[in-house]
Scaffold this motif. Structure first.
Motif, PDB file in Angstrom:
ATOM      1  N   SER A 323       0.828  -1.212   0.000  1.00  0.00           N
ATOM      2  CA  SER A 323       0.000   0.000   0.000  1.00  0.00           C
ATOM      3  C   SER A 323       0.859   1.257   0.000  1.00  0.00           C
ATOM      4  CB  SER A 323      -0.934  -0.002   1.210  1.00  0.00           C
ATOM      5  OG  SER A 323      -0.197  -0.068   2.423  1.00  0.00           O
ATOM      6  N   CYS A 324       2.020   1.198   0.646  1.00  0.00           N
ATOM      7  CA  CYS A 324       2.937   2.343   0.647  1.00  0.00           C
ATOM      8  C   CYS A 324       3.535   2.555  -0.748  1.00  0.00           C
ATOM      9  CB  CYS A 324       4.054   2.131   1.660  1.00  0.00           C
ATOM     10  SG  CYS A 324       3.512   2.177   3.386  1.00  0.00           S
ATOM     11  N   ARG A 325       3.913   1.456  -1.401  1.00  0.00           N
ATOM     12  CA  ARG A 325       4.531   1.577  -2.727  1.00  0.00           C
ATOM     13  C   ARG A 325       3.558   2.187  -3.734  1.00  0.00           C
ATOM     14  NH1 ARG A 325       6.487  -3.665  -1.417  1.00  0.00           N
ATOM     15  NH2 ARG A 325       5.069  -4.656  -2.927  1.00  0.00           N
ATOM     16  N   ARG A 326       2.257   1.989  -3.535  1.00  0.00           N
ATOM     17  CA  ARG A 326       1.261   2.539  -4.458  1.00  0.00           C
ATOM     18  C   ARG A 326       0.898   3.982  -4.120  1.00  0.00           C
ATOM     19  NH1 ARG A 326      -1.741  -2.276  -3.286  1.00  0.00           N
ATOM     20  NH2 ARG A 326      -3.222  -0.927  -2.196  1.00  0.00           N
ATOM     21  N   CYS A 327       1.289   4.453  -2.956  1.00  0.00           N
ATOM     22  CA  CYS A 327       0.860   5.774  -2.474  1.00  0.00           C
ATOM     23  C   CYS A 327       1.532   6.890  -3.272  1.00  0.00           C
ATOM     24  CB  CYS A 327       1.194   5.918  -0.987  1.00  0.00           C
ATOM     25  SG  CYS A 327       0.733   7.526  -0.303  1.00  0.00           S
ATOM     26  N   PRO A 328       0.797   7.926  -3.694  1.00  0.00           N
ATOM     27  CA  PRO A 328       1.408   9.028  -4.459  1.00  0.00           C
ATOM     28  C   PRO A 328       2.379   9.874  -3.643  1.00  0.00           C
ATOM     29  CG  PRO A 328      -0.879   9.542  -3.883  1.00  0.00           C
ATOM     30  CD  PRO A 328      -0.662   8.101  -3.531  1.00  0.00           C
ATOM     31  N   LEU A 329       2.354   9.734  -2.320  1.00  0.00           N
ATOM     32  CA  LEU A 329       3.226  10.546  -1.467  1.00  0.00           C
ATOM     33  C   LEU A 329       4.413   9.752  -0.934  1.00  0.00           C
ATOM     34  CD1 LEU A 329       0.561  12.499   0.641  1.00  0.00           C
ATOM     35  CD2 LEU A 329       1.582  13.108  -1.554  1.00  0.00           C
ATOM     36  N   VAL A 330       4.665   8.579  -1.499  1.00  0.00           N
ATOM     37  CA  VAL A 330       5.686   7.705  -0.931  1.00  0.00           C
ATOM     38  C   VAL A 330       7.072   8.334  -0.968  1.00  0.00           C
ATOM     39  CG1 VAL A 330       6.127   6.467  -3.104  1.00  0.00           C
ATOM     40  CG2 VAL A 330       6.571   5.337  -0.899  1.00  0.00           C
ATOM     41  N   THR A 331       7.358   9.176  -1.967  1.00  0.00           N
ATOM     42  CA  THR A 331       8.689   9.793  -2.053  1.00  0.00           C
ATOM     43  C   THR A 331       8.975  10.667  -0.839  1.00  0.00           C
ATOM     44  OG1 THR A 331       8.567   9.786  -4.458  1.00  0.00           O
ATOM     45  CG2 THR A 331      10.192  11.231  -3.457  1.00  0.00           C
TER      46      THR A 331
END
Length: 728
Positions: A323-331
């Motif tokens: 779910s983190c890898r798909r998140c747009p704010l992960v960077t």
């Protein structure tokens, strides 16, 4: 062959394993891990020497330019002055000739004294102090075992640093508690004038979640957003690592915090018995979570870096929950702090227990930055706006534009650093700011430093390597201005190494030159020789002193070509003397109020090649470019006209006067420059001024623009009438 490792660059050395406070939110003594009970109370000299040698060995093996070491605990001051001095010297002896050493101590402050500070001054140890805000906030957790408040002793320690040892004052650490008033906490921290504040989320896991009032899923984000918005409105009076990291990573740069971003972890903890451990925050997960089974007596730090626990925190996105890898704010988020992801049964393969808070916080900060990416809120009195519209503003009116321009310059440098991977140079800038913020502010607001930073920020990922390399030159000058002792490799531009605001050294064909700075002076290594500013290869920025103004003739800075027309290269001494004489005569001919206004906001003059008009740049506030070969009268007019064009640009950076209409903005700038020299206009220029003012007002303008245009038109009519009647 073993695979490559990500070397450690940050070393948390536990010099004491006990504490003199009983903070109930402490991850060392109040959470799941109990390993501290079996540790030596203090680190021995033998262990300290062994650890120092291991750090130097690691830096040498991986060719590290600098390492960062923090004395920690428990409470590290319990180790005593003598032991800490010996430890610091052991580290410096081991690092000598291998790498630079950035040495800090993190303390609760209650034992800090002048004797400690004198020793830290001798040994070059910066001091960070933990405090949770005002008295009610601090006393919620930070008390002695008998319940007595530690607040007065901590404030006394911080005041000692701030007022008597500012060169040691590294900043404050504040653990968030949503029961505290965020504004009161912020104001209490600002009052202590720290160079930097770290806001820390309280350690928690999915098994032991943080305090969260019913119905407030983002209570921590809401608390931090309140602080952020006030901090931003105040003009960002100090660095805030959490906020800066979010903004930098959103711009494509690297986070400055272990708890945010996807940069591989480069931190290792060394306990009082010399054992290597992972980050202390893991103590909140379960008993023994940080352990590696490795120690300084038997294992190198490279062996420790290959431990699976460290490897798991060095694989970036691959180590995060799906779910983190798909998140747009992960960077920007990076899954949050590693320890905060733990849940029994699934380990650390989870989002942060603060996931909802981080999503809201990061979204708010990045949206705020997009809405107004450079200038924070600055108030402009209406009377000042009217005075500026008159075309003859006083020095005090011009001064109202200077603070916002400094904020723009600082923001531009910070945005440039976001796309430059030179952490060493950024670290020097941060250290310089801690030492003397006023000196660094003066450097960052130099017109051509601002021009460079704006160019870098605009380029983003397509940044030219030469522009990226200039950060090292800016860092070297920051060290000169603040008295730091550093060595830094500065890339050459053509056949020169440039030091902004100081000059350039001819280097021949070298791609880089080492610059050594010590006690406010510098030397550049060229062909194996150390050359100082006494060398004939050094071409300094020249000084013009005339009519009470002190200006620099800069014909060497590589970013001076931001004005539009072609700039002249280095003038001969004879040509520079003539140009300075003409400029000095022009300045002396101006009325006193004009000179006073220029004294407030003009610092650099640059000669133009084959040009008949002057120029200014919105990216280089404080600099004007003037043509060679003019007489004093022409030079005086050009100085006044383009100085006022520059002030209008600064006003447009602060207020929207034209509704975003670029053509109307150009007309306004032209009219404002002509109004400043209305008593020397030709008839054609007078007609142009009248036409431009009419065009500016012919259309919808924002309220400040309507007011400014009306007063500008009135001032132009008055000036025209004065000229027509023969009065000045």
């Amino acid at each position: 062959m073993q695979p490559p490792i990500a070397p450690f660059r940050q070393f948390v050395v536990k010099v004491a394993s006990r504490c003199d406070l009983a903070c109930d939110h402490c991850y060392v003594y109040e959470h799941a891990d109990t390993s501290w009970r079996g540790r030596p109370v203090v680190m021995s000299d033998e262990t300290a020497i062994r650890v120092a040698n291991r750090i130097a060995e690691h830096a040498d093996e991986h060719h590290l330019e600098a390492v960062h070491v923090v004395f920690h605990g428990g409470e590290p001051l319990l180790a005593g002055i003598g032991r800490l001095r010996r430890f610091a010297r052991a580290l410096r002896r081991a690092a000598e000739g291998v790498c630079d050493l950035d040495l800090h101590i993190h303390t609760n402050g209650v034992l800090l004294s002048r004797a400690f500070c004198d020793m830290f001054t001798d040994e070059g140890v910066k001091v960070g102090v933990s405090i949770d805000g005002d008295r009610p906030a601090n006393d919620l957790h930070r008390r002695y075992a008998n319940g007595r408040s530690s607040y007065d002793q901590v404030v006394k320690a911080i005041t000692l640093l701030r007022d008597h040892y500012p060169h040691l004052y590294a900043g404050l650490l504040c653990t968030v508690d949503i029961r505290n008033d965020p504004v009161a906490v912020y104001e209490a921290l600002v009052e202590l004038r720290p160079p930097r504040v770290d806001f820390l989320l309280p350690h928690a896991t999915w098994d032991h979640p943080p305090l969260r009032p019913a119905g407030r899923d983002t209570a921590y984000a809401d608390w931090l957003i309140t602080v952020h918005d006030r901090w931003r409105a105040d003009g960002r009076p100090m660095q805030v690592r959490m906020f800066d990291s979010i903004i930098l990573s959103a711009l494509g740069g690297e986070s400055q915090s272990e708890s945010l971003g996807t940069r591989p972890s480069d931190l290792v903890v060394v306990e009082t018995d010399g054992t290597y451990e992972q980050a202390d925050s893991l103590k909140t997960a379960y008993d023994g979570a940080p352990a590696t089974g490795l120690d300084a007596s038997r294992h190198s730090l490279s062996e420790a870096a290959r431990h699976p626990g460290f490897a798991a925190r060095q694989s970036g996105l691959a180590s995060l929950a799906e779910s983190c890898r798909r998140c747009p704010l992960v960077t920007s988020c990076g899954g949050g702090l590693y320890a905060h992801r733990h849940r029994t049964g699934s380990g650390f393969a989870n989002p942060s227990v603060y996931c909802a808070d981080l999503f809201r916080l990061i979204s708010h900060l990045t949206a705020s930055e997009r809405r107004s990416p450079v200038a924070p809120v600055h108030e402009l009195p209406v009377a000042t706006l009217d005075a500026l519209a008159s075309g003859r503003p006083a020095a005090a009116d011009i001064a109202h534009l200077s603070a916002p321009q400094l904020s723009r310059a600082r923001q531009a440098v910070r945005r440039a650093a976001a796309v430059i991977t030179d952490r060493r140079s950024w670290s020097i800038l941060v250290d310089a700011e801690r030492t003397d913020r006023a000196a660094v502010d003066d450097l960052l607001s130099h017109p051509y430093v601002h021009a460079w930073a704006a160019r870098c920020a605009a380029a983003g990922p397509a940044l030219d390597p030469a522009d990226a390399g200039h950060l090292a030159a800016v860092a070297a000058v920051a060290a000169v201005r603040t008295g730091l002792a550093v060595k830094v490799a500065v890339p050459a531009a053509g056949t020169f190494v440039h030091l902004p605001g100081l000059g350039r050294m001819r280097t021949g064909g070298q791609e880089h030159a080492e610059v050594e700075v010590h006690d406010g002076s510098f030397a550049v290594r060229v062909d194996g020789r150390w050359l100082s500013e006494d060398s004939p290869l050094w071409e300094p920025v020249r000084l013009i002193e005339a009519a009470g103004l002190r200006l620099f003739l800069d014909d060497v800075d590589p970013y001076r070509a931001c004005h539009g027309p072609a700039v002249e290269d280095r003038l001969t001494d004879e040509a520079a003397a003539v140009w300075s004489e003409v400029t000095g005569a022009a300045l002396a001919s101006l009325p006193g109020d004009r000179r006073a206004a220029m004294r407030t906001a003009l610092r650099v003059l640059t000669p133009l090649a084959d040009a008949t008009a002057g120029a200014s740049s919105r990216a280089a506030y404080g600099a004007l470019a003037l043509p060679l070969g003019t007489d004093p009268g022409t030079a005086a007019r050009l100085l006044v006209e383009h100085f006022h064009r520059a002030q209008l640009g600064a006003l447009l950076d602060l207020l929207d006067l034209t509704g975003g209409d670029a053509d109307r903005e150009r007309l306004l700038t032209d009219a404002y420059g002509l109004l400043a020299v209305a008593d020397s206009l030709t008839q054609a220029e007078q007609d142009r001024l009248t036409w431009a003012i009419g065009r500016i007002a012919d259309g919808a303008l924002p309220a400040p623009g309507r007011r400014f245009a009306a007063r500008l038109a009135g001032a132009a009519a008055d000036r025209t009438a004065q000229v027509a009647s023969g009065r000045r």
